[in-house]
Scaffold this motif. Structure first.
Motif, mmCIF file in Angstrom:
data_model
loop_
_atom_site.group_PDB
_atom_site.id
_atom_site.type_symbol
_atom_site.label_atom_id
_atom_site.label_comp_id
_atom_site.label_asym_id
_atom_site.label_seq_id
_atom_site.Cartn_x
_atom_site.Cartn_y
_atom_site.Cartn_z
ATOM 1 N N PRO A 1 -9.437 12.564 -9.677
ATOM 2 C CA PRO A 1 -10.341 12.064 -8.624
ATOM 3 C C PRO A 1 -10.296 10.540 -8.480
ATOM 4 O O PRO A 1 -10.304 10.003 -7.369
ATOM 5 N N GLU A 2 -10.217 9.834 -9.645
ATOM 6 C CA GLU A 2 -10.167 8.374 -9.579
ATOM 7 C C GLU A 2 -8.864 7.897 -8.926
ATOM 8 O O GLU A 2 -8.867 6.973 -8.108
ATOM 9 N N VAL A 3 -7.751 8.570 -9.296
ATOM 10 C CA VAL A 3 -6.459 8.205 -8.711
ATOM 11 C C VAL A 3 -6.450 8.491 -7.209
ATOM 12 O O VAL A 3 -5.978 7.699 -6.400
ATOM 13 N N LEU A 4 -6.992 9.650 -6.859
ATOM 14 C CA LEU A 4 -7.031 10.008 -5.434
ATOM 15 C C LEU A 4 -7.921 9.058 -4.636
ATOM 16 O O LEU A 4 -7.657 8.775 -3.461
ATOM 17 N N GLN B 1 -8.100 4.661 -0.712
ATOM 18 C CA GLN B 1 -8.367 3.267 -0.406
ATOM 19 C C GLN B 1 -7.118 2.585 0.149
ATOM 20 O O GLN B 1 -7.180 1.863 1.148
ATOM 21 N N ARG B 2 -5.976 2.838 -0.499
ATOM 22 C CA ARG B 2 -4.723 2.239 -0.026
ATOM 23 C C ARG B 2 -4.330 2.786 1.351
ATOM 24 O O ARG B 2 -3.796 2.064 2.188
ATOM 25 N N PRO C 1 0.814 -1.233 0.000
ATOM 26 C CA PRO C 1 0.000 0.000 0.000
ATOM 27 C C PRO C 1 0.839 1.270 0.000
ATOM 28 O O PRO C 1 0.456 2.271 -0.614
ATOM 29 N N VAL C 2 1.992 1.247 0.683
ATOM 30 C CA VAL C 2 2.850 2.432 0.689
ATOM 31 C C VAL C 2 3.386 2.715 -0.703
ATOM 32 O O VAL C 2 3.448 3.878 -1.144
ATOM 33 N N ALA C 3 3.771 1.662 -1.439
ATOM 34 C CA ALA C 3 4.280 1.847 -2.801
ATOM 35 C C ALA C 3 3.209 2.435 -3.712
ATOM 36 O O ALA C 3 3.498 3.328 -4.533
ATOM 37 N N VAL C 4 1.980 1.967 -3.579
ATOM 38 C CA VAL C 4 0.885 2.511 -4.391
ATOM 39 C C VAL C 4 0.659 3.984 -4.063
ATOM 40 O O VAL C 4 0.470 4.815 -4.960
ATOM 41 N N LEU C 5 0.688 4.307 -2.775
ATOM 42 C CA LEU C 5 0.523 5.711 -2.364
ATOM 43 C C LEU C 5 1.609 6.577 -2.986
ATOM 44 O O LEU C 5 1.332 7.645 -3.571
ATOM 45 N N GLN C 6 2.836 6.147 -2.866
ATOM 46 C CA GLN C 6 3.956 6.942 -3.371
ATOM 47 C C GLN C 6 3.880 7.107 -4.889
ATOM 48 O O GLN C 6 4.045 8.220 -5.417
ATOM 49 N N ASN C 7 3.622 6.010 -5.611
ATOM 50 C CA ASN C 7 3.552 6.089 -7.069
ATOM 51 C C ASN C 7 2.422 6.999 -7.535
ATOM 52 O O ASN C 7 2.595 7.800 -8.474
ATOM 53 N N SER C 8 1.278 6.876 -6.901
ATOM 54 C CA SER C 8 0.133 7.698 -7.297
ATOM 55 C C SER C 8 0.413 9.175 -7.062
ATOM 56 O O SER C 8 0.109 10.031 -7.918
ATOM 57 N N ILE C 9 0.978 9.484 -5.912
ATOM 58 C CA ILE C 9 1.290 10.889 -5.599
ATOM 59 C C ILE C 9 2.334 11.433 -6.564
ATOM 60 O O ILE C 9 2.235 12.576 -7.040
#
Length: 384
Positions: free
Chosen positions: A192-195, A200-201, A170-178
């Motif tokens: 909005p979809e990415v956020l 969720q993560r 989940p941390v990797a998903v957060l970092q990549n998305s940001i």
């Protein structure tokens, strides 16, 4: 410098006392005398002696009577009976009652020295054997402790690796998305979809951390001080309210079979966590359109509350059942059905029931669902 061996001669004959003194003093012994049993006992209680030379036949208090009292407060004192030929049988009886040896009158200085030195050597060997036994036991205990520490270190290492792996996703998903948003790779209309995925993560990450914290607290017994009388059906209602949206989304029917409303003595948060984790596990691994049944009964005779959560889910194999209460353990079927999951729900449930002297067991088979049954002592129930 070694301390001199101290000898007390208890004999009503002055000649025997002085004879022992003359025989032993030149060889480094410290010798004192006592003319009767009471005087000898007083000296033995007031001072330290290594050897007691005790006349078997004395007026007033006999040698056997003295020996009986001596063994009560000086079990390690070397006691050698002095006896006449006519009282050898008495000396043998004294040995059976705790004397170490005897010398018969009249005796030579050489014989007296031989008997005393033999008993001193025996005592030394006995003490060495005792010290060796203690050292061997300490060595065995150290070996057991070392093995246990190595085992704990292995478990801790495996736990840490699993925890890092669980948290990393989940941390990797957060970092990549940001990073994608910050570098402008995500158009405004898609943000909005990415956020939403980021949120969720983040929620999954918080759930993992909350579960880890709760499990650690349960293992340490934190929260026991907040125990009170808790109604199991009321905490069940709270758990159902928290999970009703997910059950509805997955079209999971939940049936309640409440035959009794038992109470237990526990921390309400712990009982709520017990229900939530068992129900969440049932809902999560039951295919859409399935069913979860919850029953609650009380055995007033045995003083037990019994809760059962049964589902029509994917079930468990015989190989998986022994491991399902391990921290972070998830079956391959569970991973295939649900990508997310901490593997901490069932360990938390187990720790809760164990914390309150209860038990939990499971019946399951692949494709045939699972049934988790827990038992807790009723509030106010005491073992007869």
């Amino acid at each position: 410098m070694e301390k001199a061996v101290r000898v007390l001669v208890v004999d009503d004959e002055l000649g025997i006392r002085e004879g022992c003194r003359r025989a032993l003093t030149p060889h480094g012994f410290e010798v004192e005398g006592a003319e009767n049993g009471p005087v000898g006992l007083r000296k033995l209680r007031e001072e330290h002696f290594d050897v007691l030379l005790l006349d078997a036949m004395m007026p007033g208090m006999s040698g056997l009577e003295v020996l009986q009292q001596v063994r009560e407060f000086a079990p390690d004192l070397i006691c050698i009976i002095i006896t006449g030929y006519a009282t050898v049988e008495l000396a043998v009886r004294a040995i059976r009652q705790g004397a170490d040896d005897f010398v018969a009158k009249p005796f030579t200085s050489e014989l007296l020295l031989q008997v005393i030195n033999r008993e001193l050597e025996r005592r030394q060997l006995r003490r060495q054997a005792e010290r060796t036994a203690v050292l061997e036991e300490e060595a065995r205990e150290l070996a057991r402790s070392k093995a246990e520490l190595e085992k704990l270190a292995t478990i801790e290492s495996r736990f840490m690796l699993t925890m890092v792996h669980t948290l990393r996703a989940p941390v990797a998903v957060l970092q990549n998305s940001i990073q994608l948003i910050m570098k402008g790779y995500v158009p405004p209309e898609e943000q909005p979809e990415v956020l939403q995925r980021v949120e969720q993560r983040a929620g999954e990450l918080l759930t993992i951390l909350d579960d880890l914290l709760l499990l650690a607290q349960l293992k340490e017994g934190v929260g026991l001080a907040q125990a009170e009388t808790v109604a199991l059906d009321e905490e069940l209602e709270c758990a159902l309210a928290a999970l009703s949206a997910e059950a509805k989304r997955r079209r999971i029917a939940i049936a309640l079979e409440i035959a009794d409303r038992p109470t237990v003595s526990a921390n309400p948060d712990h009982i709520r966590a017990l229900w939530i984790n068992l129900l969440d596990n049932a809902i999560r691994y039951t295919p859409e359109g399935g069913r979860v049944t919850v029953s609650l009964t009380a055995d007033r005779v045995q003083g037990r509350a019994v809760g059962v959560v049964t589902d029509t889910g994917i079930g468990l194999s015989a190989d998986d059942i022994p491991r399902i209460f391990e921290d972070f353990y998830r079956t391959e079927e569970a991973k295939a059905m649900q990508e997310s999951g901490t593997g901490l729900g069932l360990p938390i449930a187990q720790k809760v029931v164990e914390l309150y002297a209860g038990s939990i067991e499971v019946e399951s088979a692949p494709g045939q669902g699972s049934s988790f049954r827990f038992v807790l002592p009723l509030a106010g129930h005491t073992e007869s």
